[in-house]
Scaffold this motif. Structure first.
Motif, mmCIF file in Angstrom:
data_model
loop_
_atom_site.group_PDB
_atom_site.id
_atom_site.type_symbol
_atom_site.label_atom_id
_atom_site.label_comp_id
_atom_site.label_asym_id
_atom_site.label_seq_id
_atom_site.Cartn_x
_atom_site.Cartn_y
_atom_site.Cartn_z
ATOM 1 N N GLY A 1 -11.904 6.082 -25.297
ATOM 2 C CA GLY A 1 -11.734 5.495 -23.969
ATOM 3 C C GLY A 1 -10.759 4.349 -23.924
ATOM 4 O O GLY A 1 -10.812 3.516 -23.016
ATOM 5 N N GLY A 2 -9.865 4.291 -24.902
ATOM 6 C CA GLY A 2 -8.956 3.148 -25.000
ATOM 7 C C GLY A 2 -8.128 2.909 -23.759
ATOM 8 O O GLY A 2 -7.953 1.772 -23.330
ATOM 9 N N GLY A 3 -7.615 3.994 -23.143
ATOM 10 C CA GLY A 3 -6.786 3.831 -21.957
ATOM 11 C C GLY A 3 -7.535 3.210 -20.805
ATOM 12 O O GLY A 3 -7.042 2.283 -20.153
ATOM 13 N N LYS A 4 -8.738 3.690 -20.567
ATOM 14 C CA LYS A 4 -9.534 3.151 -19.465
ATOM 15 C C LYS A 4 -10.017 1.737 -19.779
ATOM 16 O O LYS A 4 -10.165 0.908 -18.870
ATOM 17 N N LEU A 5 -10.263 1.452 -21.060
ATOM 18 C CA LEU A 5 -10.710 0.106 -21.415
ATOM 19 C C LEU A 5 -9.609 -0.921 -21.154
ATOM 20 O O LEU A 5 -9.900 -2.073 -20.808
ATOM 21 N N LEU A 6 -8.360 -0.504 -21.307
ATOM 22 C CA LEU A 6 -7.259 -1.404 -20.949
ATOM 23 C C LEU A 6 -7.284 -1.704 -19.455
ATOM 24 O O LEU A 6 -6.998 -2.825 -19.028
ATOM 25 N N LYS A 7 -7.662 -0.708 -18.653
ATOM 26 C CA LYS A 7 -7.794 -0.923 -17.217
ATOM 27 C C LYS A 7 -8.933 -1.892 -16.920
ATOM 28 O O LYS A 7 -8.853 -2.694 -15.982
ATOM 29 N N VAL A 8 -10.007 -1.802 -17.718
ATOM 30 C CA VAL A 8 -11.123 -2.733 -17.549
ATOM 31 C C VAL A 8 -10.650 -4.162 -17.810
ATOM 32 O O VAL A 8 -10.962 -5.091 -17.060
ATOM 33 N N LYS A 9 -9.866 -4.340 -18.880
ATOM 34 C CA LYS A 9 -9.349 -5.675 -19.195
ATOM 35 C C LYS A 9 -8.439 -6.182 -18.082
ATOM 36 O O LYS A 9 -8.497 -7.351 -17.700
ATOM 37 N N ASP A 10 -7.587 -5.305 -17.568
ATOM 38 C CA ASP A 10 -6.693 -5.695 -16.477
ATOM 39 C C ASP A 10 -7.488 -6.092 -15.229
ATOM 40 O O ASP A 10 -7.174 -7.079 -14.556
ATOM 41 N N ALA A 11 -8.506 -5.292 -14.927
ATOM 42 C CA ALA A 11 -9.319 -5.581 -13.750
ATOM 43 C C ALA A 11 -10.066 -6.893 -13.912
ATOM 44 O O ALA A 11 -10.216 -7.662 -12.957
ATOM 45 N N ALA A 12 -10.556 -7.161 -15.127
ATOM 46 C CA ALA A 12 -11.258 -8.425 -15.376
ATOM 47 C C ALA A 12 -10.327 -9.607 -15.145
ATOM 48 O O ALA A 12 -10.727 -10.645 -14.613
ATOM 49 N N GLU B 1 0.820 -1.210 0.000
ATOM 50 C CA GLU B 1 0.000 0.000 0.000
ATOM 51 C C GLU B 1 0.858 1.266 0.000
ATOM 52 O O GLU B 1 0.400 2.333 -0.432
ATOM 53 N N ALA B 2 2.077 1.153 0.452
ATOM 54 C CA ALA B 2 2.969 2.312 0.519
ATOM 55 C C ALA B 2 3.688 2.583 -0.796
ATOM 56 O O ALA B 2 4.334 3.626 -0.944
ATOM 57 N N LYS B 3 3.592 1.671 -1.753
ATOM 58 C CA LYS B 3 4.277 1.867 -3.032
ATOM 59 C C LYS B 3 3.654 3.045 -3.789
ATOM 60 O O LYS B 3 2.432 3.184 -3.838
ATOM 61 N N SER B 4 4.500 3.853 -4.387
ATOM 62 C CA SER B 4 4.016 5.040 -5.100
ATOM 63 C C SER B 4 3.639 4.740 -6.545
ATOM 64 O O SER B 4 2.767 5.398 -7.107
ATOM 65 N N ASP B 5 4.283 3.756 -7.155
ATOM 66 C CA ASP B 5 3.973 3.407 -8.535
ATOM 67 C C ASP B 5 2.681 2.592 -8.574
ATOM 68 O O ASP B 5 2.606 1.513 -7.953
ATOM 69 N N PRO B 6 1.634 3.052 -9.276
ATOM 70 C CA PRO B 6 0.338 2.364 -9.269
ATOM 71 C C PRO B 6 0.402 0.915 -9.745
ATOM 72 O O PRO B 6 -0.245 0.045 -9.154
ATOM 73 N N LYS B 7 1.180 0.664 -10.802
ATOM 74 C CA LYS B 7 1.261 -0.702 -11.322
ATOM 75 C C LYS B 7 1.966 -1.627 -10.330
ATOM 76 O O LYS B 7 1.550 -2.772 -10.124
ATOM 77 N N GLU B 8 3.045 -1.133 -9.741
ATOM 78 C CA GLU B 8 3.757 -1.941 -8.746
ATOM 79 C C GLU B 8 2.873 -2.186 -7.532
ATOM 80 O O GLU B 8 2.903 -3.278 -6.948
ATOM 81 N N ARG B 9 2.108 -1.196 -7.155
ATOM 82 C CA ARG B 9 1.215 -1.325 -5.997
ATOM 83 C C ARG B 9 0.154 -2.397 -6.263
ATOM 84 O O ARG B 9 -0.081 -3.272 -5.420
ATOM 85 N N GLU B 10 -0.474 -2.333 -7.430
ATOM 86 C CA GLU B 10 -1.501 -3.313 -7.766
ATOM 87 C C GLU B 10 -0.933 -4.728 -7.801
ATOM 88 O O GLU B 10 -1.541 -5.674 -7.296
ATOM 89 N N ALA B 11 0.245 -4.871 -8.422
ATOM 90 C CA ALA B 11 0.868 -6.193 -8.517
ATOM 91 C C ALA B 11 1.191 -6.744 -7.133
ATOM 92 O O ALA B 11 0.969 -7.939 -6.849
#
Length: 226
Positions: A173-184, A88-98
Motif C-alpha cells: 500500500g505504499g502509494g496510498k500511504l504517501l497520499k495519507v502522508k500528504d493528506a495529513a 476545480e476545472a484543472k485536470s491534473d490531480p496534483k495541480e488541482r489539489e495544490a
C-alpha cells in the motif's frame, strides 16, 4: 456554551503558531463541551480516510470564503470563488489539489486580518436576518470541519502506525500511504488556518445567533444560501 467555546478558541489562537495541528485539535475538542469526545477513531481503510480528509478540506474552504464575504470583502470572496472554479476545472490531480489548498490559505489569511471585535459590533447594528443566518451557518460548518479534522488526524495516525508495524502492508500500500502522508500535511495547514481566525469565532457566533455546535462528524453541514 458560548463562554466555553470562546475560552477554548482563545487558547488555540495564542498557541497556534507553536503547537502542532494535532495538539490544537485535541485541545479544542477537550475544552469545548458539545464538540464531541471519547476514544480516538479506530484506524479505518485508506480510502475512507482520504475521503474524510477531502470533505473536511472542502468544508473549511467553503466556510472560510462565506465568512470572508460576510465580515470583510465581497469582492475578495468573489475573486476566491472564481479561483475555486478554476482550481476545480484543472485536470491534473496534483495541480488541482495544490490550487484548492491555496484558495483555502488565501481565504484564511484574509480572515486573520479582520478586526472581529469591531466587525461584530458593526454587524450587530446593521446585519439583515439573511446575513445573520449566513454567518451562523459558516461558523457552524467551521466547527464541524474541526471535528472532521480531529477524526482524520486520529485515523491517519493509526493507518501510518499500522503500516509501519507491517512491512507487507507497507509494500502493498505504499502509494496510498504517501497520499495519507500528504493528506495529513494538508490537515495541519487547515488547523493552522482555523487557529488564526479562531479568536473571532465567538463574536461571529453571537452575530449569527448560533444556538448549538455540531457534536459529531456524522452531523450534516448546513447549506449556505446564495
Amino acid at each position: 456554551m458560548k463562554k466555553h467555546f470562546a475560552a477554548a478558541l482563545a487558547v488555540i489562537a495564542i498557541s497556534g503558531a507553536a503547537a502542532p495541528a494535532t495538539a490544537q485539535i485535541g485541545a479544542l475538542k477537550a475544552r469545548v463541551p458539545g464538540l464531541g469526545g471519547g476514544a480516538a477513531a479506530a484506524p479505518g481503510d485508506i480510502d475512507s480516510f482520504l475521503a474524510t480528509t477531502q470533505q473536511a478540506e472542502q468544508l473549511t474552504r467553503v466556510s472560510a470564503i462565506s465568512l470572508l464575504e460576510a465580515v470583510s470583502s465581497k469582492e475578495e470572496a468573489t475573486r476566491l470563488r472564481d479561483l475555486l472554479k478554476a482550481a476545480e476545472a484543472k485536470s491534473d490531480p496534483k495541480e488541482r489539489e495544490a490550487a484548492l489548498r491555496q484558495v483555502t490559505a488565501d481565504a484564511a489569511a484574509q480572515l486573520a486580518a479582520v478586526d472581529f471585535s469591531a466587525k461584530s459590533k458593526e454587524l450587530e447594528a446593521k446585519a439583515t436576518e439573511a446575513e445573520r443566518r449566513k454567518i451562523g451557518v459558516a461558523v457552524y460548518n467551521l466547527a464541524l470541519a474541526i471535528l472532521m479534522d480531529k477524526q482524520a488526524v486520529d485515523q491517519g495516525r493509526g493507518l501510518l502506525q499500522s503500516a509501519g508495524a507491517n512491512p507487507m502492508a507497507m509494500a502493498s500500500g505504499g502509494g496510498k500511504l504517501l497520499k495519507v502522508k500528504d493528506a495529513a500535511g494538508a490537515i495541519s495547514g487547515q488547523m493552522g488556518n482555523l487557529a488564526r481566525i479562531s479568536a473571532g469565532l465567538p463574536k461571529l457566533m453571537s452575530v449569527g445567533k448560533l444556538a448549538a455546535l455540531p457534536t459529531s462528524t456524522t452531523d450534516a453541514p448546513r447549506a449556505i444560501a446564495d
